[in-house]
Design an enzyme around this catalytic site. Sequence first.
Site: not given
Ligand SMILES: NC(=O)c1ccc[n+]([C@@H]2O[C@H](COP(=O)([O-])OP(=O)(O)OC[C@H]3O[C@@H](n4cnc5c(N)ncnc54)[C@H](OP(=O)(O)O)[C@@H]3O)[C@@H](O)[C@H]2O)c1
Length: 414
Positions: A67, A69, A122, A275
């Site tokens: 830690h 200290e 500590c 999910s």
């Molecule tokens: N620009 C950026 O910063 C950034 C960052 C990351 C990704 N991306 C892009 O995002 C794209 C994918 O986006 P997306 O919106 O389709 O997917 P996502 O947000 O990455 O994933 C969505 C999936 O997460 C699962 N999930 C589980 N629990 C959830 C909950 N409580 N609420 C919401 N979703 C939940 C669901 O699938 P289930 O129901 O099957 O569980 C849902 O379809 C990719 O092409 C990637 O390139 C961009």
Amino acid sequence: MQTLRNTELDGQQASWPQYMQRAIELAASVFSAAPNPRVGCVIVKENAQAGDTVLGEGWHKGAGLPHAEPDAIADAHRRATEASGDTPATEPRHAQAQSLPAGSTAFVTLEPCCHTGRTGPCSVALIEAGVERVVIASLDPNPKVSGGGIAALEASGIEVFFLQDFEDSARRLNRGFFSRLERQRPFVRCKLAMSLDGRTALANGESKWITSEAARSDVQRLRAECDAIVTGIETVLADDPSMTLRPAEMGLSPQQLECNEHRFSKPPVRVVLDSQARLSDSAKIVLGNGRCLAYRLNGAGESATAPSRYENRFAPSANVSDSRVSLPSVLDSLASLDECNEVLVEAGATLSASFIEAGLVDELIVYIAPKLLGRDGRPLLNISGLDQLSDALNFDVDAVERIGADIKVTLRPR
Ligand SMILES: NC(=O)c1ccc[n+]([C@@H]2O[C@H](COP(=O)([O-])OP(=O)(O)OC[C@H]3O[C@@H](n4cnc5c(N)ncnc54)[C@H](OP(=O)(O)O)[C@@H]3O)[C@@H](O)[C@H]2O)c1
């Protein structure tokens, strides 16, 4: 314990803010000490006439390591040995117990602990080393400490002071640790990258890379600060990201790399919210170094017999009309089972929106690239149903920085 504001310090205490500031800088030299807090300590022999002497400095680098200290006490011993020309002791810094010069003051960013965990208390180390006073900047919320460290020091005749004006910065250093102990959930940061017109990809999904290499290197640092990186199954299926920690891409000095060796040896756990149990064993996120966890709905994929390379965890759904895992229960278990202090959400527009709409994001970080992707591009967040301006989700801007060619905006939900 005496609580003091900087304006209440007398002439002899005038340098205390400078030493506490240094202790905070030392604590911040590691990205994370999780599950422990980041703590720094400076031990000073104050002398109004001859000038103060910094006897030793120390900080905590990670669970199981000394830690702050004992690290500072051992540093004081090493410096004293070197100054006297004696042969330095060969045992590890933390293994030495020795006395400090009379009248020494220890500046510590967090209340010294009073329990034996992986290392000894500590408060006992400070008492045995003979410090005369201890100045702290925050109280330890850990129920095993929570005032006990201060009581132990005072029972041994050590004066304890609380420098209140440093409390905000000391708590900020450990906002994940405080969040886990006070709210039983991690501090959650959500990171997103977009174009100037708020798009994350072209309509066909092409998005590599919107932001510059410098911004991606900055994201690596965000990863180093967290204990779990959470993403959605759709991002995994679309991009097959590895979500690993890559120190070589962080642009660190040799000293920073050495300081964070312990952190890099224990990378953040990668978490996929999945999910319906669609994650494949061959996904890069599963294959990387360190742990990968997948949350699925209670019952989903339970009949699968083959062992998977990732750990499965079951979670309830948010409510009966939702067939996706409940985000509060995911965060609860990351705090209680994995001792995660900080979580970084790096997901797409769907999961990121769910975290924000559920009020579970403590900090939003958006990298803005100076590009226009057009109206057909994909939106930053899948948020719908906002009919009036009064329904808007509001944020306060904490910081705006230029990172390479891009802009980084750090926001707090209002
Ligand atoms: N620009 C950026 O910063 C950034 C960052 C990351 C990704 N991306 C892009 O995002 C794209 C994918 O986006 P997306 O919106 O389709 O997917 P996502 O947000 O990455 O994933 C969505 C999936 O997460 C699962 N999930 C589980 N629990 C959830 C909950 N409580 N609420 C919401 N979703 C939940 C669901 O699938 P289930 O129901 O099957 O569980 C849902 O379809 C990719 O092409 C990637 O390139 C961009």
